[in-house]
Motif scaffolding. Structure first.
Motif, PDB file in Angstrom:
ATOM      1  N   PRO A 179       0.806  -1.220   0.000  1.00 21.50           N
ATOM      2  CA  PRO A 179       0.000   0.000   0.000  1.00 21.50           C
ATOM      3  C   PRO A 179       0.842   1.275   0.000  1.00 21.50           C
ATOM      4  O   PRO A 179       0.492   2.260  -0.676  1.00 21.50           O
ATOM      5  CB  PRO A 179      -0.824  -0.125   1.292  1.00 21.50           C
ATOM      6  N   VAL A 180       1.938   1.286   0.739  1.00 17.08           N
ATOM      7  CA  VAL A 180       2.806   2.464   0.771  1.00 17.08           C
ATOM      8  C   VAL A 180       3.379   2.733  -0.617  1.00 17.08           C
ATOM      9  O   VAL A 180       3.401   3.881  -1.098  1.00 17.08           O
ATOM     10  CB  VAL A 180       3.942   2.264   1.794  1.00 17.08           C
ATOM     11  N   VAL A 181       3.825   1.682  -1.279  1.00 19.58           N
ATOM     12  CA  VAL A 181       4.387   1.825  -2.622  1.00 19.58           C
ATOM     13  C   VAL A 181       3.326   2.317  -3.597  1.00 19.58           C
ATOM     14  O   VAL A 181       3.571   3.221  -4.417  1.00 19.58           O
ATOM     15  CB  VAL A 181       4.974   0.474  -3.095  1.00 19.58           C
ATOM     16  N   LEU A 182       2.125   1.753  -3.521  1.00 20.48           N
ATOM     17  CA  LEU A 182       1.062   2.142  -4.447  1.00 20.48           C
ATOM     18  C   LEU A 182       0.660   3.603  -4.262  1.00 20.48           C
ATOM     19  O   LEU A 182       0.453   4.327  -5.244  1.00 20.48           O
ATOM     20  CB  LEU A 182      -0.153   1.228  -4.244  1.00 20.48           C
ATOM     21  N   VAL A 183       0.547   4.042  -3.015  1.00 21.26           N
ATOM     22  CA  VAL A 183       0.186   5.435  -2.750  1.00 21.26           C
ATOM     23  C   VAL A 183       1.254   6.380  -3.282  1.00 21.26           C
ATOM     24  O   VAL A 183       0.957   7.426  -3.885  1.00 21.26           O
ATOM     25  CB  VAL A 183      -0.052   5.649  -1.244  1.00 21.26           C
ATOM     26  N   VAL A 189      -6.999   5.234  -0.423  1.00 22.68           N
ATOM     27  CA  VAL A 189      -8.320   4.848   0.054  1.00 22.68           C
ATOM     28  C   VAL A 189      -8.190   3.624   0.957  1.00 22.68           C
ATOM     29  O   VAL A 189      -7.166   2.929   0.969  1.00 22.68           O
ATOM     30  CB  VAL A 189      -9.274   4.550  -1.128  1.00 22.68           C
ATOM     31  N   PHE A 190      -9.273   3.361   1.679  1.00 25.28           N
ATOM     32  CA  PHE A 190      -9.253   2.260   2.649  1.00 25.28           C
ATOM     33  C   PHE A 190      -8.991   0.917   1.982  1.00 25.28           C
ATOM     34  O   PHE A 190      -8.309   0.058   2.543  1.00 25.28           O
ATOM     35  CB  PHE A 190     -10.591   2.225   3.400  1.00 25.28           C
ATOM     36  N   ALA A 191      -9.513   0.716   0.782  1.00 26.68           N
ATOM     37  CA  ALA A 191      -9.367  -0.569   0.104  1.00 26.68           C
ATOM     38  C   ALA A 191      -7.901  -0.915  -0.129  1.00 26.68           C
ATOM     39  O   ALA A 191      -7.509  -2.090  -0.071  1.00 26.68           O
ATOM     40  CB  ALA A 191     -10.123  -0.554  -1.221  1.00 26.68           C
ATOM     41  N   VAL A 192      -7.084   0.091  -0.408  1.00 28.11           N
ATOM     42  CA  VAL A 192      -5.662  -0.159  -0.640  1.00 28.11           C
ATOM     43  C   VAL A 192      -5.011  -0.684   0.633  1.00 28.11           C
ATOM     44  O   VAL A 192      -4.191  -1.610   0.602  1.00 28.11           O
ATOM     45  CB  VAL A 192      -4.963   1.130  -1.117  1.00 28.11           C
ATOM     46  N   TRP A 193      -5.380  -0.117   1.768  1.00 25.92           N
ATOM     47  CA  TRP A 193      -4.756  -0.509   3.030  1.00 25.92           C
ATOM     48  C   TRP A 193      -5.256  -1.856   3.544  1.00 25.92           C
ATOM     49  O   TRP A 193      -4.709  -2.398   4.515  1.00 25.92           O
ATOM     50  CB  TRP A 193      -4.976   0.592   4.067  1.00 25.92           C
ATOM     51  N   LEU A 194      -6.269  -2.407   2.884  1.00 23.03           N
ATOM     52  CA  LEU A 194      -6.689  -3.766   3.237  1.00 23.03           C
ATOM     53  C   LEU A 194      -5.590  -4.782   2.933  1.00 23.03           C
ATOM     54  O   LEU A 194      -5.556  -5.862   3.533  1.00 23.03           O
ATOM     55  CB  LEU A 194      -7.967  -4.134   2.473  1.00 23.03           C
TER      56      LEU A 194
END
Length: 219
Positions: free
Chosen positions: A50-54, A61-66
């Motif tokens: 998630p950190v890389v994608l952001v 968004v919350f879905a990424v941090w899932l």
């Protein structure tokens, strides 16, 4: 299975000129470590993704941090299996007290999924002998799949009314064995001499083990 003869420890040479017991144990420890490392790498990757994608511009968004939550579950399950899924040491203990003997037939009669690992129902026998008991088997290194290459027979160590160890001919797979119906074999254990019972105790095979707890240490 005959219970005569005693190996005082694992050796660097092959057992009975056919199977290198120490190498079998080392291979299974290595397989267990590879499995745990792979799962930990997967867990860390999911947590970091998630950190890389952001940073690459994906909406925060919350879905990424899932993905991080999924990574934490993988890590937790890995440590859970570390505590409840290690059978290599248990098998090594059996191999210190019983020699490996070759059995010409092994057949898988069933398979059950449990959170501790897949539990197989097997019958290990030798041509010309009858009355081999049904056994429960779990892979010592945590794999869930049924080992390949068992059509020509397997190596077995132990005393089947109490339990034992099954090793594939190539030495890459090792499975812990316990009677499928512990109570049914109680008369055979009761008729065992004091030497057999003492040997089974030293090998850690005298406790009842149910299918659901096959992967738990001490069961």
């Amino acid at each position: 299975m005959p219970a005569d003869g005693l190996t005082d420890g694992l050796t660097d040479g092959p057992a009975d000129g056919a199977m290198d017991v120490a190498r079998v144990v080392r291979r299974n420890y290595a397989a267990l470590v590879r499995l745990l490392v792979l799962r930990l790498v997967l867990a860390l990757g999911l947590c970091a993704l998630p950190v890389v994608l952001v940073r690459l511009g994906v909406p925060n968004v919350f879905a990424v941090w899932l993905l991080t939550v999924a990574g934490m579950f993988v890590a937790a399950f890995t440590f859970y299996r570390l505590g409840y899924g290690i059978r290599v040491a248990r098998c090594a203990r059996v191999l210190r007290h019983y020699p490996l003997e070759f059995h010409t037939r092994v057949s898988k009669k069933g398979e059950k999924w449990t959170r501790y690992g897949n539990v197989f129902t097997v019958r290990v026998s030798t041509r010309g002998r009858h009355g081999a008991p049904l056994m429960k088997a779990v892979n010592a290194a945590g794999r869930r799949c049924w080992p390949q290459g068992l059509d020509g027979g397997v190596w077995v160590a132990g005393d089947l009314p109490f339990g034992g160890v099954m090793v594939a001919p190539d030495g890459d797979a090792m499975l812990f064995l316990k009677p499928a119906d512990w109570d049914k074999l109680a008369p055979q254990r009761a008729q065992a001499g004091a030497e057999r019972v003492e040997r089974a105790e030293r090998a850690g095979l005298t406790q009842k083990t149910t299918r659901a707890w096959m992967m738990r240490p001490g069961a």
